[in-house]
Structures are given as C-alpha cells and as structure tokens.
Enzyme design. Structure first.
Site, short mmCIF file in Angstrom:
data_model
loop_
_atom_site.label_atom_id
_atom_site.label_comp_id
_atom_site.label_asym_id
_atom_site.label_seq_id
_atom_site.Cartn_x
_atom_site.Cartn_y
_atom_site.Cartn_z
N THR A 125 0.85 -1.18 0.00
CA THR A 125 0.00 0.00 0.00
C THR A 125 0.90 1.24 0.00
O THR A 125 1.65 1.45 0.95
CB THR A 125 -0.90 -0.01 1.25
N GLU A 162 -6.92 -10.02 6.97
CA GLU A 162 -6.35 -11.09 7.78
C GLU A 162 -7.49 -11.88 8.41
O GLU A 162 -8.51 -11.32 8.81
CB GLU A 162 -5.43 -10.50 8.85
N ASN A 215 -9.90 1.69 2.33
CA ASN A 215 -9.68 1.51 3.77
C ASN A 215 -10.26 2.66 4.59
O ASN A 215 -10.82 2.46 5.66
CB ASN A 215 -8.18 1.37 4.06
N ASN A 226 -20.78 3.14 14.87
CA ASN A 226 -20.58 3.27 16.32
C ASN A 226 -21.24 4.54 16.86
O ASN A 226 -21.85 4.52 17.93
CB ASN A 226 -19.08 3.30 16.64
N CYS A 269 -33.89 18.89 3.15
CA CYS A 269 -33.84 17.78 4.13
C CYS A 269 -32.47 17.53 4.74
O CYS A 269 -32.34 17.46 5.96
CB CYS A 269 -34.33 16.50 3.48
N1 LIG Z 1 -1.60 -7.27 6.30
C1 LIG Z 1 -2.66 -7.04 5.59
O1 LIG Z 1 -3.76 -7.52 5.88
C2 LIG Z 1 -2.59 -6.17 4.37
C3 LIG Z 1 -3.69 -6.13 3.50
C4 LIG Z 1 -3.60 -5.34 2.36
C5 LIG Z 1 -2.45 -4.61 2.10
N2 LIG Z 1 -1.40 -4.66 2.97
C6 LIG Z 1 -0.20 -3.90 2.64
O2 LIG Z 1 0.76 -4.83 2.09
C7 LIG Z 1 2.07 -4.47 2.48
C8 LIG Z 1 2.72 -5.61 3.22
O3 LIG Z 1 2.02 -5.82 4.41
P1 LIG Z 1 2.28 -7.10 5.34
O4 LIG Z 1 1.29 -7.02 6.44
O5 LIG Z 1 2.34 -8.32 4.49
O6 LIG Z 1 3.76 -6.72 5.88
P2 LIG Z 1 4.70 -7.58 6.84
O7 LIG Z 1 5.41 -6.60 7.69
O8 LIG Z 1 3.93 -8.71 7.46
O9 LIG Z 1 5.74 -8.25 5.84
C9 LIG Z 1 6.70 -7.55 5.13
C10 LIG Z 1 7.86 -8.52 4.84
O10 LIG Z 1 8.78 -7.87 3.97
C11 LIG Z 1 10.07 -8.32 4.31
N3 LIG Z 1 11.06 -7.41 3.71
C12 LIG Z 1 11.39 -6.15 4.10
N4 LIG Z 1 12.35 -5.66 3.28
C13 LIG Z 1 12.62 -6.59 2.36
C14 LIG Z 1 13.51 -6.69 1.26
N5 LIG Z 1 14.32 -5.68 0.95
N6 LIG Z 1 13.52 -7.82 0.54
C15 LIG Z 1 12.71 -8.84 0.84
N7 LIG Z 1 11.84 -8.82 1.88
C16 LIG Z 1 11.80 -7.72 2.63
C17 LIG Z 1 10.05 -8.34 5.82
O11 LIG Z 1 11.08 -9.16 6.35
C18 LIG Z 1 8.65 -8.92 6.08
O12 LIG Z 1 8.67 -10.34 6.16
C19 LIG Z 1 1.94 -3.18 3.30
O13 LIG Z 1 2.09 -2.09 2.45
C20 LIG Z 1 0.51 -3.27 3.81
O14 LIG Z 1 0.00 -1.98 4.10
C21 LIG Z 1 -1.44 -5.43 4.10
#
Ligand SMILES: NC(=O)c1ccc[n+]([C@@H]2O[C@H](COP(=O)([O-])OP(=O)(O)OC[C@H]3O[C@@H](n4cnc5c(N)ncnc54)[C@H](O)[C@@H]3O)[C@@H](O)[C@H]2O)c1
Length: 437
Positions: A125, A162, A215, A226, A269
């Site tokens: 994101t 999640e 989001n 709420n 309204c």
């Molecule tokens: N968690 C969610 O439910 C969700 C849903 C939609 C979008 N997102 C977005 O997706 C993105 C990732 O979120 P996440 O929750 O999976 O993050 P996370 O922190 O769980 O995982 C990120 C991973 O990237 C790895 N990493 C960091 N630098 C790196 C590099 N140079 N090379 C290889 N790996 C590297 C870290 O070790 C870590 O395992 C974010 O931008 C988040 O906002 C998350």
C-alpha cells in the site's frame, strides 16, 4: 504457468505466493528473515491464517513454491516480481518507504544484468505517486535501464483481510490493475485469470489511491455505525435495529449513490436533519465527532467553490443553475444560493440562469419565498441562457441540466468554466476547471 518472484513474505506476500502457486504458477518467495524462509521451505506457515498452511505445504511439496534470500536468483528465474514489503507508519503518521526503497534498489541492481524484460508490480500500500516517482526512478538508476523499454511496471493493491485472506484471494470484490505499461497490466490479467469480481485497469495513481480510499471508507463506516449506536442508546433506541433497517435500502443507503466527488449538499432535508440530529446529541452531552463534522465539511466545500471562482480574477460571473440539483425549483439551503450571496457581498457582477427557479419565481409555490426571503436574488435571474453566457467571463455550472451541455460546447475561448456538476469534459484545461477534479 507464469514464473513469479514475491518480495516480502509477510501477510500479503505469503498468502499471494501460496494462492498463486495453487493457481498453477511457479513462485519464488524472497525475504530477509531466515526464520520465515526456513518455515516456508518446510511447508509451514510463518503467520496464523486459516487454511494457509495447507496451501503452503502443498505448494512446497509440488515444487511450485520455495523461499530464498537471494534477490539475484529470484529475479533471474522469474518474469515478474511482486513487491509486498511493509509500508509502516512513521511517528508523524507519514508513510515509511524505507523497505520499498531498499527492495527497489535490490531489484534494480539485478535488472542491470538481466537481458530479458522484467515486470515489476507494487502490491504494498503506497500513496499516489509513489510507484512513478519513487520506485521507478530508483530501479532506473540502479539498473541503468528505462521503464517502458527494458522493464514494465504496474501497481496492484491488495484488498485481503487477515483471518479470511485465502477466501478473499479467490473471491475478490474486484481486481485493480494500475498500469504504467500495458505489458505489465496484461501480465497481471494473465496471473489472475479466472478470478471473479471484474478486472479494472487504471492509471497507477488511481489504483494507489483506491486502496487508501477503500480503507478510509471502511474506517468511516465503522465510526458511523458506532456513533449511531451511541446516540441511539442515549435516545433509548437500539442502534443495531436502526442500522439493520437502514442497510436494507440498497438503492440510496448501501450503494454508490452520493459517493461521487461534486459540490456541497443542500436542499430542504439533508442540512435540516443533520443539524437536528447533532443538536439533539449535544443537548444530551453525547459527543459525535464524525457526525458533528458533516456540516463544517459541507460549509468548507462551499468556501472551496468560492475560492475557485474568486481566483479567476474576473468580475462578470454567470451561474448556470441555482437550485441544489437539476429539475427542482427548491432553493431552501441551496449551497449555490449561499455562493451567490457571498459573491454579491464581494461586489461581483452576477447573472443567473435557472429555468425551474425562474418559473417558480413567477407562479410556483416558491413565489412567496422569493418575495419575502430572497428578493435580492430575483433581479439577477435571466431567462435567456445565451445572454447569461455572452455577458459573463466565468460560467459556474451548478447542476447537470441538459441545456448547459450544448451551450458549453460552443463556448468562446475567452470564457472560463467552473464545473460543480461534472457535465463538461470537452473543454481544454485552460478553459475548464472542475470543483474537485
Ligand atoms: N496485512 C494485511 O492484511 C494487508 C492487507 C492489504 C495490504 N497490505 C499492505 O501490504 C504491504 C505488506 O504488508 P504485510 O502485512 O504483508 O507486511 P509484513 O510486515 O507482514 O511483511 C513484510 C515482509 O517484507 C520483508 N522485507 C522487508 N524488506 C525486504 C527486502 N528488501 N527484501 C525482501 N523482503 C523484505 C520483511 O522481512 C517482512 O517479512 C503493506 O504495504 C501493507 O499496508 C497489508
């Protein structure tokens, strides 16, 4: 079958990798964390997520997925890379792009020696402009190669939640493809082929922003529900019953109605009812920060419209439409009327065309309202649309009456249009400005 590397084996990366392997693709997961790498290679899930471990272990067993910390190996053995690294908040709330910058640099360094064209897809994101202005220049600089010539770029935001991530992957509400290059968009379409929900191709920035807006909208919905609950409880009503009922209306309530950028709301309204409800909350000492911000937000938007007109530095203003929407003569709480009064106060020369309002002024039920409440506006009304257009330098399109469209298509180049209703797309940027587009 496509060869795909995934950078970042966190919640998003690991779910994507397991699910894309299930779809038949060959996946390589890349992470810096060795515990995650060995867990994945042992077929174990590094995160708690229903069904994920089954998907992972079968992907690893079938040879469709393995993890490594070797960026070079991953890039050289894949046609595309999905960037799924974290983008956490900094202390001040801004986005921390350090992982994005680092991974872009790592990918760029390997692309320098790769002959085949590679596709780079941002799944993290990121705020609008990040892919184009941060990721692409870093990769170009590190690789010495050119986006659109040597590698292709797209942005594909992730919408999974999640706890239901696997289900969300296979049943997405939609797939958003922000493409800088059609080749990258085509790759994504092939990668997700067969998923339900529709594929929507857009510019990079639209895709980047859509993720934030989705989001933010969800957050607004939670707070709205709420606040309704808290107020209802104070009024002796069960807010759950209220919202159950309200959600039954999928025409206006749970729908895309009222959600397009445009001008302020008005009419007999909405302002009245929002004011009454928030007043009742105040009188009961119930704090409703979200609902209480609605009228100030609406008033700020009127002020924004005013600023747009005054910055044109023209004195002759033609208002096309005065009532709060087309096909009504109701001027009560019309934000356009408010705007007219502010412009009058500042000494602008105004002409107003609104056929419904003109009729009402002569004979409708609003005749009395005209005579008693807004007699100062009456003499600004002109029944001749052509005359209003000819005698104005700036035309403010207040509603989407069909009469205005043809007129604007034949407009003299010296005249400027400020569009509050989204009706004119034909004019040049010099001649046209939308209220918030
Ligand atoms: N968690 C969610 O439910 C969700 C849903 C939609 C979008 N997102 C977005 O997706 C993105 C990732 O979120 P996440 O929750 O999976 O993050 P996370 O922190 O769980 O995982 C990120 C991973 O990237 C790895 N990493 C960091 N630098 C790196 C590099 N140079 N090379 C290889 N790996 C590297 C870290 O070790 C870590 O395992 C974010 O931008 C988040 O906002 C998350």
């Amino acid at each position: 079958m496509l060869n795909i590397s995934v950078f970042g084996m966190g919640y998003v990366g690991v779910v994507c990798s397991a699910c894309l392997a299930k779809k038949g693709h060959q996946m390589i997961g890349v992470d810096l964390n060795h515990t995650k790498i060995s867990m994945i290679n042992d077929g174990m899930s590094p995160i708690v997520e229903p069904e994920l471990e089954e998907y992972l272990s079968s992907a690893v067993k079938s040879g469709r997925l393995y993890a490594t910390d070797n960026t070079r190996h991953a890039i050289m053995n894949s046609d595309a890379s999905l960037i799924c690294v974290g983008t956490p908040s900094m202390k001040n709330g801004d986005l921390d792009l350090s992982y994005i910058r680092q991974v872009s640099e790592n990918i760029g360094q390997v692309l320098a020696e790769k002959e085949d064209k590679h596709v780079v897809i941002i799944r993290s994101t990121v705020l609008p402009g990040t892919t184009r202005n941060v990721v692409v220049p870093i990769i170009e600089h590190a690789s010495g190669k050119k986006a659109g010539v040597d590698f292709y770029v797209a942005m594909n935001p992730e919408f999974l939640r999640e706890g239901t991530a696997i289900k969300d992957f296979f049943e997405p509400p939609m797939t958003v493809i922000g493409q800088m290059h059609a080749e990258a968009g085509d790759f994504l379409a092939k990668m997700y082929d067969g998923l339900p929900g529709g594929f929507y191709r857009n510019d990079l920035e639209v895709a980047e922003m859509a993720k934030y807006i989705a989001n933010t909208w969800h957050a607004v919905k939670v707070c709205f529900g709420n606040e309704v609950g808290v107020l209802a409880k104070n009024l002796g009503v069960d807010g759950r019953d209220v919202m159950e009922l309200v959600c039954n209306d999928t025409k206006l309530n749970i729908s895309s109605a009222y959600l397009r950028p445009g001008f302020a709301f008005g009419g007999s309204c909405l302002p009245k009812d929002v004011k009454a409800l928030t007043y009742r909350a105040r009188s009961k000492d119930v704090s409703l920060p979200l609902l209480s911000s609605i009228m100030p937000s609406n008033n700020r938007h009127v002020q924004h419209g005013m600023e747009l007109i005054t910055k044109q530095k023209a004195n002759r203003i033609g208002m096309l439409g005065l009532s709060f929407k087309a096909d009504t003569d109701d001027l009560r709480e019309s934000p356009l009327l408010e705007l007219v009064e502010r412009l009058m106060g500042k000494g602008y020369e105004l002409k107003i065309y609104d056929e419904n309002v003109s009729v009402a002024k002569e004979k409708g039920a609003s005749k009395e309202y005209f005579e008693n409440e807004i007699s100062h506006i009456s003499n600004l009304l002109n029944n001749d649309l052509r005359e209003v257009v000819d005698q104005s330098d700036v035309l403010v399109v207040g509603n989407s009456s069909s009469h205005f469209k043809n007129m604007l298509n034949e407009l003299a180049p010296s005249k400027k249009v400020i569009d509050f209703a989204g009706i004119s797309k034909q004019l040049s940027n010099e001649q046209y400005e939308g209220v918030c587009w």
